[in-house]
Design a protein around this motif. Sequence first.
Motif, PDB file in Angstrom:
ATOM      1  N   HIS A 148     -51.628 -26.738  34.653  1.00  0.00           N
ATOM      2  CA  HIS A 148     -50.510 -25.937  34.161  1.00  0.00           C
ATOM      3  C   HIS A 148     -49.437 -26.885  33.640  1.00  0.00           C
ATOM      4  CE1 HIS A 148     -52.058 -22.189  35.934  1.00  0.00           C
ATOM      5  NE2 HIS A 148     -52.597 -23.037  36.795  1.00  0.00           N
ATOM      6  N   PHE A 149     -48.879 -26.565  32.468  1.00  0.00           N
ATOM      7  CA  PHE A 149     -47.885 -27.402  31.811  1.00  0.00           C
ATOM      8  C   PHE A 149     -46.547 -26.671  31.820  1.00  0.00           C
ATOM      9  CE2 PHE A 149     -51.984 -28.733  30.478  1.00  0.00           C
ATOM     10  CZ  PHE A 149     -51.889 -30.091  30.259  1.00  0.00           C
ATOM     11  N   HIS A 150     -45.761 -26.898  32.866  1.00  0.00           N
ATOM     12  CA  HIS A 150     -44.452 -26.277  33.003  1.00  0.00           C
ATOM     13  C   HIS A 150     -43.445 -27.135  32.245  1.00  0.00           C
ATOM     14  CE1 HIS A 150     -46.520 -24.106  36.161  1.00  0.00           C
ATOM     15  NE2 HIS A 150     -46.760 -25.243  36.782  1.00  0.00           N
ATOM     16  N   VAL A 151     -42.406 -26.496  31.709  1.00  0.00           N
ATOM     17  CA  VAL A 151     -41.429 -27.220  30.905  1.00  0.00           C
ATOM     18  C   VAL A 151     -40.023 -26.949  31.424  1.00  0.00           C
ATOM     19  CG1 VAL A 151     -40.460 -27.517  28.585  1.00  0.00           C
ATOM     20  CG2 VAL A 151     -42.914 -27.105  28.873  1.00  0.00           C
ATOM     21  N   GLN A 152     -39.280 -28.017  31.664  1.00  0.00           N
ATOM     22  CA  GLN A 152     -37.851 -27.934  31.997  1.00  0.00           C
ATOM     23  C   GLN A 152     -37.106 -28.254  30.713  1.00  0.00           C
ATOM     24  OE1 GLN A 152     -36.184 -27.451  35.156  1.00  0.00           O
ATOM     25  NE2 GLN A 152     -34.379 -27.326  33.852  1.00  0.00           N
ATOM     26  N   HIS A 153     -36.310 -27.308  30.243  1.00  0.00           N
ATOM     27  CA  HIS A 153     -35.534 -27.496  29.012  1.00  0.00           C
ATOM     28  C   HIS A 153     -34.109 -27.038  29.294  1.00  0.00           C
ATOM     29  CE1 HIS A 153     -34.304 -26.312  24.818  1.00  0.00           C
ATOM     30  NE2 HIS A 153     -34.631 -27.587  24.691  1.00  0.00           N
ATOM     31  N   GLY A 154     -33.215 -28.006  29.446  1.00  0.00           N
ATOM     32  CA  GLY A 154     -31.843 -27.659  29.826  1.00  0.00           C
ATOM     33  C   GLY A 154     -31.846 -27.019  31.197  1.00  0.00           C
ATOM     34  N   ASP A 155     -31.225 -25.852  31.307  1.00  0.00           N
ATOM     35  CA  ASP A 155     -31.165 -25.129  32.578  1.00  0.00           C
ATOM     36  C   ASP A 155     -32.380 -24.235  32.806  1.00  0.00           C
ATOM     37  OD1 ASP A 155     -28.719 -26.280  33.041  1.00  0.00           O
ATOM     38  OD2 ASP A 155     -27.568 -24.535  32.371  1.00  0.00           O
ATOM     39  N   ARG A 156     -33.271 -24.159  31.838  1.00  0.00           N
ATOM     40  CA  ARG A 156     -34.419 -23.257  31.932  1.00  0.00           C
ATOM     41  C   ARG A 156     -35.657 -24.000  32.422  1.00  0.00           C
ATOM     42  NH1 ARG A 156     -35.625 -20.304  26.671  1.00  0.00           N
ATOM     43  NH2 ARG A 156     -37.067 -19.298  28.079  1.00  0.00           N
ATOM     44  N   PHE A 157     -36.416 -23.358  33.293  1.00  0.00           N
ATOM     45  CA  PHE A 157     -37.706 -23.859  33.733  1.00  0.00           C
ATOM     46  C   PHE A 157     -38.738 -22.821  33.312  1.00  0.00           C
ATOM     47  CE2 PHE A 157     -41.142 -24.904  36.693  1.00  0.00           C
ATOM     48  CZ  PHE A 157     -41.201 -26.268  36.499  1.00  0.00           C
ATOM     49  N   ILE A 158     -39.599 -23.207  32.393  1.00  0.00           N
ATOM     50  CA  ILE A 158     -40.586 -22.287  31.825  1.00  0.00           C
ATOM     51  C   ILE A 158     -41.925 -22.532  32.507  1.00  0.00           C
ATOM     52  CG2 ILE A 158     -41.729 -21.548  29.704  1.00  0.00           C
ATOM     53  CD1 ILE A 158     -39.245 -22.931  28.243  1.00  0.00           C
ATOM     54  N   LEU A 159     -42.376 -21.542  33.257  1.00  0.00           N
ATOM     55  CA  LEU A 159     -43.642 -21.660  33.985  1.00  0.00           C
ATOM     56  C   LEU A 159     -44.827 -21.379  33.075  1.00  0.00           C
ATOM     57  CD1 LEU A 159     -42.875 -19.808  37.334  1.00  0.00           C
ATOM     58  CD2 LEU A 159     -43.199 -22.253  36.994  1.00  0.00           C
TER      59      LEU A 159
END
Length: 71
Positions: free
Chosen positions: A5-16
Amino acid sequence: MPRYHFHVQHGDRFILDREGVDLPNLRTARGEESQAAQASWEHVLCFIQSLPNRTTVITDESGRIVFVLSL
């Protein structure tokens, strides 16, 4: 075949990444086997690369963090 799984932290958002991608091994998930990685998870790469200043957290199917990459 293991699922990563490739989760992404972008700024204040954490995209699961709830779906994940089946890849033959961790080397492919980390992009070290670039041809196989491109073929196996091109849609994931397109999304991740479109976000500047991000952190990608790769987990295995059990949720264990196996690699973190900050760009």
